[in-house]
Design an enzyme around this catalytic site. Sequence first.
Site, PDB file in Angstrom:
ATOM      1  N   ALA A   1       0.517  -1.509   0.214  1.00  0.00           N
ATOM      2  CA  ALA A   1      -0.210   0.452   0.160  1.00  0.00           C
ATOM      3  C   ALA A   1       1.468   1.304   0.061  1.00  0.00           C
ATOM      4  O   ALA A   1       2.113   1.135  -0.332  1.00  0.00           O
ATOM      5  CB  ALA A   1      -0.964   0.238   1.304  1.00  0.00           C
ATOM      6  N   HIS A   2       0.146   2.034  -0.612  1.00  0.00           N
ATOM      7  CA  HIS A   2       0.379   3.612   0.054  1.00  0.00           C
ATOM      8  C   HIS A   2       2.025   4.327   1.208  1.00  0.00           C
ATOM      9  O   HIS A   2       1.501   3.350   2.567  1.00  0.00           O
ATOM     10  CB  HIS A   2      -0.065   5.109  -0.262  1.00  0.00           C
ATOM     11  CG  HIS A   2      -1.078   5.322   1.508  1.00  0.00           C
ATOM     12  ND1 HIS A   2      -0.738   5.955   2.140  1.00  0.00           N
ATOM     13  CD2 HIS A   2      -2.210   4.275   0.790  1.00  0.00           C
ATOM     14  CE1 HIS A   2      -1.382   5.684   2.625  1.00  0.00           C
ATOM     15  NE2 HIS A   2      -2.794   5.030   2.499  1.00  0.00           N
ATOM     16  N   ASN A   3       2.687   4.541   0.393  1.00  0.00           N
ATOM     17  CA  ASN A   3       3.902   4.762   1.859  1.00  0.00           C
ATOM     18  C   ASN A   3       4.475   3.972   2.575  1.00  0.00           C
ATOM     19  O   ASN A   3       5.640   4.259   3.447  1.00  0.00           O
ATOM     20  CB  ASN A   3       3.088   5.970   2.787  1.00  0.00           C
ATOM     21  CG  ASN A   3       3.140   6.955   2.074  1.00  0.00           C
ATOM     22  OD1 ASN A   3       1.684   7.905   1.345  1.00  0.00           O
ATOM     23  ND2 ASN A   3       3.697   8.138   2.145  1.00  0.00           N
TER      24      ASN A   3
END
Length: 341
Positions: A241-243
Site C-alpha cells: 500500500a501507499h507509503n
Amino acid sequence: MQWNIAELQKRFHANLIGSATIEITHLCTLEDGMAGGLSFFSNPQYATAFYKTNASAVFVHKDFSPTTVVSTTLLRVDNPYSCFCALVDEVYQQKMIVKSGIEFPSYMGEQSTIGNNMYRGAFSYIGDHAIIGENVKIYPHVYIGDHVTIGDDTVLYSGSKIFAHTVIGNRCVIHAGAVVGSAGFGFLTNTEDVYKRIPSIGNVVLEDDVEIGANTTIDAAMVGKTIIGQGTKIDNLVQLAHNVHIGKHGGIAAQVGIAGSTKIGNYCRLGGQTGIGGHLNLGDYVTALGRAGITRSFKNGHIVLSGTPAFEHKQFLSCYARFKQMSQLPKKDNHDDEAHK
C-alpha cells in the site's frame, strides 16, 4: 547443452562417487530423472525420490552417505542446490533470446530519452519526459507513464504498468502484469459516510536489483515515497500500500498484503499470505512465517513470528501444544452443575 562429469567434478571441486565418463545432457528433478540427467539432493524430505531416481548423476552434500546402494553417480559438494542453480543459469543464458531494436507499432512521447542497446516491443507506450537507461528491455504492451526514470539493464515484461513519476533503479526486473505507482487506497468520509478519494501525489522508488513478481501491485505514496530497498525480491500477487517502506535485501512471498505507511527493515522475510497492518514498524531480520497476521510493531527486529495475531514463534508453538491438549481434558458433567444448584 552437455557437460562431462569429470569437468563438473573439477569445476565444483566435487568428490566423485561413481563413473567419471558420464555425459550429462540435461538437468532434471529427482522424480523425472533418466539417463543423461543431472539432479540435486539437499532436503531429506526428498529421500524417497533420491533412492528411486534414474538420473545419471546427482549433486549431494559433501558429508552425505547413502543408506543403501545407489546406481547414480554422486557429486559431493558444499552446496548441492547452489551448484545445480549455477547450471540452470547457464542453460537459461544459452536459451535466452536477446531482444533489441524497436517493434511497431510502439510509442514514445515528447522529450523522452532511452539509452543504447534497448528493446521496445510492439504496442509498448512511453509517456512524456521519461528517462530510460542503457540496455533496458521493454516487452510488448508495457505502459510507462510521464516523468518515469528507469536505470540501466532493467527488464519490464509484457503487460507491466509503470505509472507517472516512478523511479526504477538499475538491474531491476518487473514481471508480467505488475503495476507500480497506481493510486493508493485512501478515502475520506463526509458527514453522510460517503467516500471521497484522497489523491496520491507521491511516487514509488525501486532501488537497484529489485525484482517485482507477476500481478503484484505497489501503490504510490499519498505524499512522499513508497520505497522498495536495494536487492529486495517480491513474489507474484503481492499488495504493497501507499507509503510502505521495505528495507534492503528482503524477501516477500506470494499473497502478502502490507497496509499503508508501514516500515519494514532490512533482510526481512515474509511468508506467503502474511498480512501486516498499517502504520507499524518492523526492525531488521524479522521473519514472518506463512499466514502470520502482524498487528503490532516489532521495532527491535531479529525475531521469527507466526500466528494471528502474530507473536514469537517458539511461544506460539508452546501455546499451540497446550491448545491441542485441551481436547484431552475431561468433559464437564452437566449433572454435577445441577446438583450444586
